[in-house]
Design a protein around this motif. Structure first.
Motif, PDB file in Angstrom:
ATOM      1  N   UNK A   1     -14.505  -2.967  -6.517  1.00 31.56           N
ATOM      2  CA  UNK A   1     -13.823  -3.440  -7.974  1.00 31.56           C
ATOM      3  C   UNK A   1     -12.426  -2.511  -8.096  1.00 31.56           C
ATOM      4  N   UNK A   2     -12.277  -1.645  -7.468  1.00 32.72           N
ATOM      5  CA  UNK A   2     -11.103  -0.816  -7.490  1.00 32.72           C
ATOM      6  C   UNK A   2     -10.626  -0.287  -6.348  1.00 32.72           C
ATOM      7  N   UNK A   3      -9.251   0.145  -5.934  1.00 31.84           N
ATOM      8  CA  UNK A   3      -8.703   0.575  -4.948  1.00 31.84           C
ATOM      9  C   UNK A   3      -7.738   1.792  -5.501  1.00 31.84           C
ATOM     10  N   UNK A   4      -7.785   3.013  -4.868  1.00 28.99           N
ATOM     11  CA  UNK A   4      -6.984   4.016  -5.230  1.00 28.99           C
ATOM     12  C   UNK A   4      -5.601   3.653  -4.646  1.00 28.99           C
ATOM     13  N   UNK A   5      -4.526   4.171  -5.557  1.00 26.48           N
ATOM     14  CA  UNK A   5      -3.109   4.001  -5.264  1.00 26.48           C
ATOM     15  C   UNK A   5      -2.608   5.514  -5.145  1.00 26.48           C
ATOM     16  N   UNK A   6      -1.930   6.130  -3.955  1.00 29.42           N
ATOM     17  CA  UNK A   6      -1.523   7.215  -3.864  1.00 29.42           C
ATOM     18  C   UNK A   6      -0.294   7.264  -4.822  1.00 29.42           C
ATOM     19  N   UNK A   7       0.093   8.572  -5.009  1.00 30.04           N
ATOM     20  CA  UNK A   7       1.019   9.089  -6.156  1.00 30.04           C
ATOM     21  C   UNK A   7       2.601   8.523  -5.431  1.00 30.04           C
ATOM     22  N   UNK A   8       2.770   8.438  -4.365  1.00 30.59           N
ATOM     23  CA  UNK A   8       4.175   8.254  -3.563  1.00 30.59           C
ATOM     24  C   UNK A   8       4.104   6.791  -3.514  1.00 30.59           C
ATOM     25  N   UNK A   9       3.328   6.070  -3.655  1.00 32.12           N
ATOM     26  CA  UNK A   9       3.526   4.479  -3.489  1.00 32.12           C
ATOM     27  C   UNK A   9       3.160   3.817  -4.949  1.00 32.12           C
ATOM     28  N   UNK A  10       2.947   4.358  -5.964  1.00 35.75           N
ATOM     29  CA  UNK A  10       2.857   3.915  -7.182  1.00 35.75           C
ATOM     30  C   UNK A  10       4.036   3.219  -7.732  1.00 35.75           C
ATOM     31  N   UNK A  11       5.406   3.736  -7.481  1.00 35.47           N
ATOM     32  CA  UNK A  11       6.608   3.044  -7.811  1.00 35.47           C
ATOM     33  C   UNK A  11       6.794   1.573  -7.163  1.00 35.47           C
ATOM     34  N   UNK A  12       6.547   1.618  -5.723  1.00 35.61           N
ATOM     35  CA  UNK A  12       6.698   0.419  -4.981  1.00 35.61           C
ATOM     36  C   UNK A  12       5.682  -0.675  -5.372  1.00 35.61           C
ATOM     37  N   UNK A  13       4.632  -0.304  -5.742  1.00 32.54           N
ATOM     38  CA  UNK A  13       3.596  -1.171  -6.080  1.00 32.54           C
ATOM     39  C   UNK A  13       4.014  -1.914  -7.338  1.00 32.54           C
ATOM     40  N   UNK A  14       4.314  -0.944  -8.559  1.00 31.42           N
ATOM     41  CA  UNK A  14       4.529  -1.613  -9.588  1.00 31.42           C
ATOM     42  C   UNK A  14       5.766  -2.338  -9.485  1.00 31.42           C
ATOM     43  N   UNK A  15       6.827  -2.377  -8.600  1.00 29.74           N
ATOM     44  CA  UNK A  15       7.736  -3.152  -8.472  1.00 29.74           C
ATOM     45  C   UNK A  15       7.325  -4.596  -7.964  1.00 29.74           C
ATOM     46  N   UNK A  16       6.379  -4.395  -6.901  1.00 30.28           N
ATOM     47  CA  UNK A  16       5.627  -5.550  -6.247  1.00 30.28           C
ATOM     48  C   UNK A  16       5.138  -6.463  -7.366  1.00 30.28           C
ATOM     49  N   UNK A  17       4.350  -5.727  -8.288  1.00 27.97           N
ATOM     50  CA  UNK A  17       3.598  -6.321  -9.395  1.00 27.97           C
ATOM     51  C   UNK A  17       4.337  -6.913 -10.443  1.00 27.97           C
TER      52      UNK A  17
END
Length: 367
Positions: free
Chosen positions: A349-365
């Motif tokens: 139900x959840x997947x961890x997101x590492x600190x270095x990948x948070x900005x790129x993921x937020x942009x994707x979302x």
């Protein structure tokens, strides 16, 4: 040298027990790639006990089949040590097959370990005998050891070359017979000399008590065999953990979008459209893909999955996880890291997101 005769009814019983134990152990390991790591550990332990216990039981039933001119006993310590050795080496052989990539050399090593478990157990159990002394030479040990390694390797190759029901049954016959072949080959090269009635160094087990112990063990193996056989016969061609048919793509996404993700079951490879997969988790050199129908085993590594699926909306959020950004239900910020949440997944139900990948993921979302 002492002269002895065999009770052939007990010899037949020893071979039957060996076959039942082989089937039970190999059947318990079927479909492990689709279960959780904890369940996998438990079933490997159970399979090791079945295989190792079967090797030990076959040996001592065959020893009880021998009728000596003198009363014989068995030292308790090497008798117990022999069964522990068999279980330990059978477990190691199974671990090699279920934790790591199944390469040819790895299969050969696993088969060698399994075969050595047979021959080491045999000579350890043989050393327990009191009332007469076993006499054997290097040639006999080498022949028995060579046969054990070759037949163990063949059994592993057949059982794990393709994980089908037919392969498991064929490997059962090979391994079950190999235990008996190694035992009687070693016994052919072994003689028994009279002893001067030495005082036993430790606790001993007479034939009556050994027979009772072997009977209980054989009963447990028979029960496990019946349960494994019932599960084996009633099992559908598809595992409970994997969907019987590839799950359909989401309504607005064509099934052919992007490369299809392969998953394996019983030696057969099936394919999923990328849109049916919510997340992918690294599992050693392989991966586990999570769908609405359950999780499936994928032969791709996490790096290969990232390379092939990056154009299909997948993003590497962690060294061990890829997520399908189109199926992320919610994103939660956790200080410097984050979590992706999913809906409708029973196993994830959840997947961890590492600190270095948070900005790129937020942009994707689109955040």
């Amino acid at each position: 040298m002492l002269v002895y005769v065999y009770d052939y009814r007990l010899i037949a019983a020893s071979v039957v027990i060996s076959m039942m134990a082989a089937f039970t152990g190999l059947a318990l390991t079927r479909g492990l790639s689709a279960v959780s790591e904890g369940v996998r550990h438990l079933r490997i332990a159970m399979a090791a006990i079945a295989l190792g216990g079967g090797i030990w039981t076959m040996h001592f039933v065959a020893m009880l089949a021998m009728r000596f001119e003198v009363a014989v006993y068995y030292e308790a310590l090497p008798t117990v040590a022999s069964v522990l050795i068999a279980i330990l080496l059978a477990g190691l052989a199974l671990i090699l097959m279920h934790f790591g990539r199944r390469t040819g050399p790895r299969m050969a090593l696993s088969g060698a370990v399994l075969g050595l478990g047979i021959v080491i157990m045999h000579y350890t159990g043989l050393s327990a005998i009191e009332g007469c002394r076993p006499v054997y030479g290097l040639a006999g040990v080498a022949v028995a050891g060579g046969l054990a390694v070759l037949l163990g390797g063949l059994a592993i190759r057949v059982a794990y070359g393709r994980r089908t029901s037919a392969n498991i049954l064929a490997a059962t016959a090979i391994f079950g017979l190999s235990v008996a072949i190694v035992h009687f080959t070693a016994m052919y090269w072994t003689g028994f000399a009279r002893t001067a009635g030495d005082v036993l160094a430790g606790p001993a087990i007479d034939n009556a008590h050994l027979a009772l112990l072997v009977l209980v063990t054989a009963f447990v193996i028979s029960g496990a065999f019946l349960m494994s056989g019932a599960s084996f016969l009633s099992a559908s061609p598809f595992p409970a953990e994997a969907p019987a048919e590839p799950p359909p793509a989401p309504p607005n996404e064509p099934a052919t979008a992007g490369p299809r993700l392969p998953y394996e079951r019983e030696g057969v490879t099936y394919f999923l459209p990328p849109g049916a997969v919510s997340a992918i988790r690294a599992e050693g050199h392989y991966t586990i893909a999570y769908t609405d129908e359950g999780r499936v085993f994928c032969p791709w590594s996490i790096s290969e999955a990232e390379r092939r699926l990056c154009a299909s909306g997948f993003f590497r959020v962690h060294r061990s996880y890829l997520v399908n950004t189109g199926r992320v239900a919610a994103f939660e910020r956790r200080k410097d890291s984050g979590l992706c949440r999913f809906e409708g997944l029973a196993d994830l139900d959840r997947v961890p997101v590492s600190r270095a990948r948070v900005p790129a993921l937020r942009e994707r979302l689109g955040l």
